[in-house]
Design an enzyme around this catalytic site. Structure first.
Site, PDB file in Angstrom:
ATOM      1  N   THR A   1       1.039  -1.111  -0.246  1.00  0.00           N
ATOM      2  CA  THR A   1      -0.123   0.209   0.118  1.00  0.00           C
ATOM      3  C   THR A   1       0.974   1.252   0.162  1.00  0.00           C
ATOM      4  OG1 THR A   1      -1.783  -0.974   1.210  1.00  0.00           O
ATOM      5  CG2 THR A   1      -1.520   1.413   1.450  1.00  0.00           C
TER       6      THR A   1
ATOM      7  N   ARG B   1     -12.999  -8.728  -1.496  1.00  0.00           N
ATOM      8  CA  ARG B   1     -12.565  -8.552  -0.252  1.00  0.00           C
ATOM      9  C   ARG B   1     -12.012  -6.813  -0.234  1.00  0.00           C
ATOM     10  NH1 ARG B   1      -7.176  -6.428   1.445  1.00  0.00           N
ATOM     11  NH2 ARG B   1      -6.516  -7.251   3.145  1.00  0.00           N
TER      12      ARG B   1
ATOM     13  N   GLY C   1      -9.953  -4.211   2.194  1.00  0.00           N
ATOM     14  CA  GLY C   1      -8.826  -4.095   3.207  1.00  0.00           C
ATOM     15  C   GLY C   1      -9.117  -2.875   4.041  1.00  0.00           C
ATOM     16  N   ASP C   2      -8.005  -2.536   4.985  1.00  0.00           N
ATOM     17  CA  ASP C   2      -8.053  -1.287   5.709  1.00  0.00           C
ATOM     18  C   ASP C   2      -7.920  -0.015   4.897  1.00  0.00           C
ATOM     19  OD1 ASP C   2      -5.312  -2.176   5.128  1.00  0.00           O
ATOM     20  OD2 ASP C   2      -4.735  -1.202   6.940  1.00  0.00           O
TER      21      ASP C   2
ATOM     22  N   THR D   1       0.137   0.075   6.570  1.00  0.00           N
ATOM     23  CA  THR D   1       0.210  -0.959   5.554  1.00  0.00           C
ATOM     24  C   THR D   1       0.359  -2.118   6.199  1.00  0.00           C
ATOM     25  OG1 THR D   1       2.641  -0.859   5.655  1.00  0.00           O
ATOM     26  CG2 THR D   1       1.717   0.593   4.056  1.00  0.00           C
ATOM     27  N   GLY D   2      -0.091  -3.319   5.452  1.00  0.00           N
ATOM     28  CA  GLY D   2       0.148  -4.566   6.170  1.00  0.00           C
ATOM     29  C   GLY D   2      -1.212  -5.200   6.116  1.00  0.00           C
TER      30      GLY D   2
ATOM     31  N   GLY E   1      -4.747  -5.988   6.161  1.00  0.00           N
ATOM     32  CA  GLY E   1      -5.829  -4.972   6.578  1.00  0.00           C
ATOM     33  C   GLY E   1      -6.649  -5.720   7.455  1.00  0.00           C
TER      34      GLY E   1
HETATM   35  N1  ASP Z   1      -3.414  -2.891   4.156  1.00  0.00           N
HETATM   36  C1  ASP Z   1      -3.365  -3.494   2.538  1.00  0.00           C
HETATM   37  C2  ASP Z   1      -4.874  -4.423   2.558  1.00  0.00           C
HETATM   38  O1  ASP Z   1      -5.087  -5.178   3.482  1.00  0.00           O
HETATM   39  C3  ASP Z   1      -2.530  -4.266   2.094  1.00  0.00           C
HETATM   40  C4  ASP Z   1      -1.179  -3.869   2.473  1.00  0.00           C
HETATM   41  O2  ASP Z   1      -0.840  -2.769   2.816  1.00  0.00           O
HETATM   42  O3  ASP Z   1      -0.060  -4.746   2.362  1.00  0.00           O
HETATM   43  O4  ASP Z   1      -5.576  -4.129   1.897  1.00  0.00           O
END
Ligand code: ASP
Length: 334
Positions: A194, A222, A224-225, A245-246, A248
């Protein structure tokens, strides 16, 4: 830790006052996730030229969305289980608490701009899927095939020999797919990503933009956050701003960005607030695991990052620097 019980002792107050004097005068600052080099430079360029804060966020994030070499955001982003790219984004104006977001955009490469239009042109905050694409079309955005040949090839490589299993599993997501997905998430650091961009102007206003294609091979639909305000993105100039990021699914569960901003509202220093947020993520003890990173900026322009992983950095530039520099995000362990 109960931060609400924090004592406003004299030493703490005087540190605060010095910080405010140092920063509040006119510090333009931008920070971004590690893939946001272009975004930070563009934000600084716009703000130093006297431009608008939300333009700085939107135009900065757009450059990352436009770049097919970034396979986790915008054009050329990671396809879902059916090989389609679905994009999510959000923007928040910390001066007014206005915000806009879109999720599941399939035909337009700049979801950050569509999110801004949602904020500015509609009575809504979040548009998803077909309705979001339709809105983008009505607003005159140009349709684009988001699946670049490289992304298509990557998708085909990812599902080689198992396409049948995956499409069946799409209808019935449990058992084998879940096991495979767990291994996939753990083994592939490039399976998601992200861009986060947090910007402060010379008046002390804060704004945040977040954009992503989500996790690779996600179930269609789907979200995410990134487009969930409070989870992947939050800004309030009276407290601070944060973005994530990560995986979500984890940050949504604890409203990570809002949690960090709320701590800063209680005058918890920005680094401590980020650490506390990541600690809460680790305490979820989620069986599928997955990493999480948070970036934050206090109302006075102090910045920090924290992560579940080692060697994570974010990009920082203020008006005195000619280019972004790397700053280390602190790794948090339970
Ligand atoms: N946060 C993002 C999501 O879950 C993905 C990411 O940042 O790696 O969609």
């Amino acid at each position: 830790m109960d931060y609400s019980a924090r004592k406003f002792d004299n030493a703490y107050l005087s540190t605060e006052i010095v910080l405010i004097f140092k920063r509040v005068v006119s510090m333009i600052v931008a920070i971004a996730s590690r893939n946001g080099d272009k975004a930070v430079r563009e934000a600084l360029r716009i703000l130093k030229g006297g431009g608008d804060l939300l333009d700085a966020v939107e135009k900065g994030v757009r450059l990352v969305e436009d770049d097919p070499a970034d396979t986790t955001v915008g054009y050329g982003g990671l396809p879902n289980l059916l090989g389609e790219v679905e994009l999510d984004a959000s923007i928040m104006d910390g001066a007014t608490l206005r915000t806009g977001a879109v999720a599941g955009i399939k035909h337009f490469k700049n979801p950050i701009s569509i999110a801004r239009r949602v904020m500015e042109q509609t009575p809504h905050v979040l548009l998803i899927g077909e309705g979001a694409d339709r809105f983008a079309k009505l607003q005159g955005f140009e349709e684009t095939n988001l699946l670049t040949p490289e992304a298509k090839k990557r998708y085909e490589d990812m599902v080689t020999g198992k396409a049948q299993l995956y499409s069946e599993a799409y209808r019935k997501i449990h058992g084998e797919l879940l096991e495979w997905y767990k291994k996939y998430i753990e083994s592939k650091s490039d399976s998601h990503g992200t861009v986060n961009l947090i910007v402060r102007d010379s008046e002390g206003n804060l704004a945040v933009g977040v954009s992503t294609s989500g996790t690779a091979l996600k179930m269609p639909g789907r979200i995410g956050d990134s487009p969930i305000i409070g989870a992947g993105n939050y800004a309030d100039k009276t407290a601070g701003a944060a973005a994530c990021t990560g995986r979500g699914e984890l940050s949504i569960r604890i409203c990570l960005a809002k949690h960090v901003v709320d701590l800063m509202r209680q005058r918890v220093p920005v680094q401590e607030a980020c650490i506390d947020g990541i600690r809460k993520i680790l305490q979820l003890n989620d069986p599928l695991g997955g990493g999480m990173n948070v970036l934050a900026m206090s109302r006075t322009g102090e910045t920090a990052g924290a992560s579940t992983a080692a060697e994570v950095f974010y990009l920082y530039q203020d008006e005195k620097l000619s280019e972004p520099v790397r700053k280390t995000s602190l790794q948090v362990r339970v």
